[in-house]
Scaffold this motif. Sequence first.
Motif, mmCIF file in Angstrom:
data_model
loop_
_atom_site.group_PDB
_atom_site.id
_atom_site.type_symbol
_atom_site.label_atom_id
_atom_site.label_comp_id
_atom_site.label_asym_id
_atom_site.label_seq_id
_atom_site.Cartn_x
_atom_site.Cartn_y
_atom_site.Cartn_z
ATOM 1 N N VAL A 242 0.635 9.938 2.865
ATOM 2 C CA VAL A 242 1.139 8.572 2.904
ATOM 3 C C VAL A 242 0.053 7.585 3.299
ATOM 4 N N MET A 243 -1.011 8.056 3.950
ATOM 5 C CA MET A 243 -2.070 7.144 4.361
ATOM 6 C C MET A 243 -2.857 6.587 3.185
ATOM 7 N N THR A 244 -2.696 7.173 2.007
ATOM 8 C CA THR A 244 -3.359 6.662 0.808
ATOM 9 C C THR A 244 -2.508 5.626 0.081
ATOM 10 N N TRP A 245 -1.288 5.419 0.523
ATOM 11 C CA TRP A 245 -0.351 4.501 -0.142
ATOM 12 C C TRP A 245 -0.629 3.059 0.289
ATOM 13 N N GLU A 246 -0.477 2.139 -0.633
ATOM 14 C CA GLU A 246 -0.781 0.730 -0.358
ATOM 15 C C GLU A 246 0.114 0.143 0.732
ATOM 16 N N GLY A 247 1.321 0.669 0.888
ATOM 17 C CA GLY A 247 2.227 0.126 1.897
ATOM 18 C C GLY A 247 2.116 0.783 3.259
ATOM 19 N N TYR A 248 1.155 1.682 3.427
ATOM 20 C CA TYR A 248 1.061 2.460 4.657
ATOM 21 C C TYR A 248 0.930 1.585 5.899
ATOM 22 N N GLN A 249 0.050 0.597 5.850
ATOM 23 C CA GLN A 249 -0.228 -0.177 7.065
ATOM 24 C C GLN A 249 1.010 -0.881 7.580
ATOM 25 N N VAL A 250 1.855 -1.395 6.676
ATOM 26 C CA VAL A 250 3.079 -2.078 7.118
ATOM 27 C C VAL A 250 3.986 -1.111 7.867
#
Length: 300
Positions: A242-250
């Motif tokens: 999931v850390m590679t997903w664009e929405g991870y930081q949110v």
Amino acid sequence: MSQTDTVEQASLNALRSTCRQAGIDARDAEPIRFSENAIYRLPYGVVARVSRVGQLPAAAKEVQVARWLEGAGVPAVRTLPDVEQPVEAEGRAVTFWRELPPHRPGTAADVAALLRKLHGLPPPEHFTLPALDPFVRLTDRIDQARMYTAEERQWLRERLADLERGYAALPSGLPACVVHGDAWIGNVLVTEDGRAVLADFERSAFGPPEWDLVSMAVKYATLGGISKEDYAAFIEVYGYDVMTWEGYQVLRDIRELRLVTMAAQVGMEDDGVRGEAAVRLAAIRGESGPRPWHWKAVSR
């Protein structure tokens, strides 16, 4: 009587009242843990969970999910049969469970394996899970966090509003499914014979599976609670990082905010936790350097 003693006594009073209603022996109730819920060991292999005030719907959902998972063949803690539950007393919901044999917390790989099973299930047919709300109770926790200054609480409200906007604009990801809601190694229990089971379905919902996966990413990258090798095993077993997903930081930032407000909630009842609540707030405000922050546990 201290605030902590008052809270624990209220939980014990609710437990005794609901046990009388349900015909369950509450003698020699042994406290196991106090955190979001109060957990007690009762005679004859029974464990009771006592909620905070106003959590009857969440407790009812927890029972429904556990019974659904049992029917679906997913390893999970089991409710006590032949008892109509949850049982309510003094505004608190109490649920009763079969006690597991001796067990330990799961590994990252154990969590991944059970999440793959859970996320692969079709939604339940006989009840409807709510849509995931990653912000549940956050406003109340912030408003009640009187160990923080007015300025600090206002900062938290603004942070919450920013994250609500971010969540509404999340990019597409994995297909929505049934999610556990609080998937981490503490909610996977492994018995001495190696059987891993899921526990704690209070936050179960229908929504993005990334919400479950982010819990373990935060455990690794924010808290330093598992090693790089453990997290790699989690990715390998589940099959996605999931850390590679664009929405991870949110989603990461929402999880971190939940951890801050949890410490504040417990800190309002236990003075010994207030220092940790301050440490966590400083970290998400950028005052503690880069992650991982190695926050301490706050359950009593």
